[in-house]
Write a protein that holds these residues in place. Sequence first.
Motif, short mmCIF file in Angstrom:
data_model
loop_
_atom_site.label_atom_id
_atom_site.label_comp_id
_atom_site.label_asym_id
_atom_site.label_seq_id
_atom_site.Cartn_x
_atom_site.Cartn_y
_atom_site.Cartn_z
N GLN A 66 0.82 -1.20 0.00
CA GLN A 66 0.00 0.00 0.00
C GLN A 66 0.86 1.26 0.00
N GLU A 67 1.92 1.25 0.78
CA GLU A 67 2.83 2.41 0.83
C GLU A 67 3.49 2.63 -0.54
N LEU A 68 3.88 1.56 -1.20
CA LEU A 68 4.48 1.68 -2.53
C LEU A 68 3.47 2.24 -3.53
N LEU A 69 2.26 1.74 -3.49
CA LEU A 69 1.23 2.25 -4.39
C LEU A 69 0.94 3.73 -4.13
N PRO A 84 4.65 9.60 -9.88
CA PRO A 84 4.95 8.48 -10.78
C PRO A 84 6.37 8.54 -11.33
N ASP A 85 6.75 7.47 -11.99
CA ASP A 85 8.06 7.34 -12.64
C ASP A 85 9.22 7.40 -11.66
N ARG A 86 9.07 6.72 -10.54
CA ARG A 86 10.15 6.66 -9.55
C ARG A 86 10.98 5.41 -9.75
N SER A 87 12.25 5.53 -9.43
CA SER A 87 13.16 4.38 -9.46
C SER A 87 13.04 3.63 -8.13
N LEU A 88 13.69 2.47 -8.03
CA LEU A 88 13.67 1.73 -6.77
C LEU A 88 14.27 2.56 -5.63
N LEU A 92 -0.38 -4.18 -10.91
CA LEU A 92 -0.75 -2.96 -10.19
C LEU A 92 0.20 -1.81 -10.54
N VAL A 93 1.40 -2.16 -10.97
CA VAL A 93 2.37 -1.17 -11.43
C VAL A 93 2.97 -1.67 -12.74
N GLU A 94 3.57 -0.73 -13.47
CA GLU A 94 4.28 -1.09 -14.70
C GLU A 94 5.67 -0.50 -14.66
N ASP A 95 6.58 -1.17 -15.34
CA ASP A 95 7.99 -0.79 -15.37
C ASP A 95 8.29 -0.16 -16.72
N ARG A 151 11.79 2.69 -14.18
CA ARG A 151 10.94 3.69 -13.53
C ARG A 151 9.56 3.06 -13.42
N TYR A 152 8.93 3.22 -12.29
CA TYR A 152 7.67 2.54 -12.03
C TYR A 152 6.53 3.53 -11.93
N ARG A 153 5.35 3.09 -12.39
CA ARG A 153 4.15 3.92 -12.28
C ARG A 153 2.94 3.01 -12.08
N LEU A 154 1.90 3.59 -11.52
CA LEU A 154 0.66 2.85 -11.27
C LEU A 154 -0.05 2.54 -12.57
N THR A 155 -0.70 1.40 -12.59
CA THR A 155 -1.62 1.09 -13.68
C THR A 155 -3.02 1.52 -13.22
N GLU A 156 -3.96 1.44 -14.12
CA GLU A 156 -5.35 1.74 -13.75
C GLU A 156 -5.82 0.78 -12.67
N ARG A 157 -5.42 -0.46 -12.77
CA ARG A 157 -5.76 -1.47 -11.76
C ARG A 157 -5.18 -1.08 -10.39
N GLY A 158 -3.95 -0.55 -10.38
CA GLY A 158 -3.33 -0.10 -9.14
C GLY A 158 -4.08 1.06 -8.52
N ARG A 159 -4.55 1.98 -9.35
CA ARG A 159 -5.33 3.12 -8.85
C ARG A 159 -6.64 2.64 -8.22
N ARG A 160 -7.30 1.70 -8.89
CA ARG A 160 -8.56 1.16 -8.35
C ARG A 160 -8.31 0.44 -7.03
#
Length: 83
Positions: free
Chosen positions: A8-11, A18-22, A56-59, A63-72
């Motif tokens: 949850q914290e990562l999401l 968005p577009d954060r690295s590890l 839930l996220v895409e690479d 760099r990582y960002r939420l998908t629509e599924r992650g937002r939901r």
Amino acid sequence: MDELSLDQELLRALRSAPDRSLGELADAVGLPRTNFGRPLSHRLREPVERLLANRLVEDHHGRYRLTERGRRTLADHALDAPR
């Protein structure tokens, strides 16, 4: 921090920026740093892989960002949270 709360914290971190690295995600969720000031991002590899597998996220090139599924998913958890 348990698995669910870390996810949850990562999401949440990816929703806010968005577009954060590890390394940036490690800072965002409050993981400690090494003696040389580098974030301990290796601790996030497994949780991020799990979020990727659950779509839930895409690479995007590390760099990582939420998908629509992650937002939901975040919205659903916010609705279920006790008040």
